[in-house]
Motif scaffolding. Structure first.
Motif, PDB file in Angstrom:
ATOM      1  N   ILE A  72      -3.102   3.906   5.602  1.00 21.56           N
ATOM      2  CA  ILE A  72      -2.503   2.626   5.220  1.00 21.56           C
ATOM      3  C   ILE A  72      -2.489   1.665   6.405  1.00 21.56           C
ATOM      4  CG2 ILE A  72      -0.308   1.536   4.578  1.00 21.56           C
ATOM      5  CD1 ILE A  72       0.168   3.951   2.727  1.00 21.56           C
ATOM      6  N   LYS A  74       0.829  -1.207   0.000  1.00 22.86           N
ATOM      7  CA  LYS A  74       0.000   0.000   0.000  1.00 22.86           C
ATOM      8  C   LYS A  74       0.864   1.259   0.000  1.00 22.86           C
ATOM      9  CE  LYS A  74      -4.234  -1.912   1.970  1.00 22.86           C
ATOM     10  NZ  LYS A  74      -4.997  -1.661   0.723  1.00 22.86           N
ATOM     11  N   SER A 103       1.908   1.679  -3.648  1.00 23.40           N
ATOM     12  CA  SER A 103       0.831   2.142  -4.524  1.00 23.40           C
ATOM     13  C   SER A 103       0.419   3.577  -4.223  1.00 23.40           C
ATOM     14  CB  SER A 103      -0.380   1.212  -4.410  1.00 23.40           C
ATOM     15  OG  SER A 103      -0.907   1.224  -3.101  1.00 23.40           O
ATOM     16  N   SER A 104       0.751   4.073  -3.030  1.00 25.82           N
ATOM     17  CA  SER A 104       0.395   5.449  -2.669  1.00 25.82           C
ATOM     18  C   SER A 104       1.359   6.469  -3.259  1.00 25.82           C
ATOM     19  CB  SER A 104       0.378   5.601  -1.142  1.00 25.82           C
ATOM     20  OG  SER A 104       1.702   5.604  -0.624  1.00 25.82           O
ATOM     21  N   ASP A 148      -6.161   0.556   6.767  1.00 25.12           N
ATOM     22  CA  ASP A 148      -6.643  -0.223   5.629  1.00 25.12           C
ATOM     23  C   ASP A 148      -5.923  -1.567   5.512  1.00 25.12           C
ATOM     24  OD1 ASP A 148      -8.241   1.938   5.148  1.00 25.12           O
ATOM     25  OD2 ASP A 148      -7.099   2.685   3.426  1.00 25.12           O
ATOM     26  N   SER A 149      -4.646  -1.613   5.905  1.00 26.73           N
ATOM     27  CA  SER A 149      -3.903  -2.875   5.847  1.00 26.73           C
ATOM     28  C   SER A 149      -4.504  -3.892   6.810  1.00 26.73           C
ATOM     29  CB  SER A 149      -2.426  -2.643   6.182  1.00 26.73           C
ATOM     30  OG  SER A 149      -1.810  -1.809   5.226  1.00 26.73           O
ATOM     31  N   GLU A 174      -7.843  -5.071   5.318  1.00 24.75           N
ATOM     32  CA  GLU A 174      -7.645  -5.994   4.197  1.00 24.75           C
ATOM     33  C   GLU A 174      -7.209  -7.370   4.696  1.00 24.75           C
ATOM     34  OE1 GLU A 174      -4.710  -6.552   0.345  1.00 24.75           O
ATOM     35  OE2 GLU A 174      -5.418  -4.536   0.846  1.00 24.75           O
TER      36      GLU A 174
END
Length: 240
Positions: A128, A24, A27-28, A131-132, A135
């Protein structure tokens, strides 16, 4: 100012969390200047054009703790400040530690970082971290089957039915909470309850693996009652 975030009851998946976290970050668009992982602890140093940051991931008991600090990049701070040592943040690029430098400063949860009031980098790292964890939970809930019972122990079908019911509700309600979060709703109380449900869910599977289906079903029923409360809290978010 250091920030902390706790990923409840996922310590045994530390490596998976670390890998999701790194993906992540990549991708950020945030640059990773260094990273290291050893046993149950990892350190990551990051930077953007205007900011630098340091992130520590570690296991404490059953939880994963994310601690991070950000600040202006050295070239953004005054030359005099750097000369007099006030620009300690620049040390992060040459081996120093932001987290060590700020050890005496009171830590905050990531809520204020998520708001954006502490800058882009802090807000992005906080998102992140959260969200990590979410996920990873989704991956566990949707892809991992219940552990098999110990040899010689038969499977209780009513337990399996209840387990799948709780699993399905957890997935659906987490999606509802994520939508509410994106709508800027305050979901802290809901997150806390879902973390307790996750704990009961994992404990129930361990109990069943030992053959104690009675205790396992009791914990799943308790999880269902908490999920009932979660549903009511979600509904209250939208009451006028």
């Amino acid at each position: 100012m250091p920030f902390t975030y706790t990923v409840f009851n996922l310590a045994r998946y530390f490596r998976e969390y670390y890998n999701i976290f790194l993906n992540k970050l990549a991708s950020s668009g945030i640059g990773v200047t260094s990273k290291s992982i050893e046993n149950w602890k990892a350190n990551i140093k990051v930077q953007t054009t205007d900011e630098v940051g340091e992130i520590e991931l570690r296991v404490e008991g059953n939880d994963i703790i994310v601690r991070f600090e950000t600040g202006e990049a050295p070239h953004k701070r005054g030359l005099e400040a750097i000369r007099t040592g006030l620009g300690f943040i620049g040390e992060i690029l040459t081996g120093g530690s932001l987290l060590d430098a700020s050890i005496d400063i009171a830590e905050q949860s990531i809520d204020s970082a998520l708001s954006g009031q502490h800058g882009y980098l802090a807000s992005t790292i906080a998102s992140i971290a959260r969200d990590s964890g979410e996920e990873l939970r989704r991956r566990i809930e949707t892809s991992l089957p219940p552990p098999p019972p110990a040899p010689g122990i038969s499977i209780d079908e009513s337990y399996l039915s209840l387990l799948e019911e709780v699993r399905s509700r957890m997935i659906g309600l987490r999606e509802e909470v994520e939508i509410a979060r994106q709508e800027r709703k305050d979901v802290k109380r809901i997150d806390l309850r879902l973390s307790h449900v996750e704990k009961l869910f994992n404990e129930a599977q361990n109990d069943a693996q030992r053959g104690d289906y009675s205790l396992a079903k009791s914990k799943l029923n308790a999880a269902n009652r908490i999920l009932d409360r979660v549903e009511r809290l979600i509904n209250e978010l939208y009451e006028v």
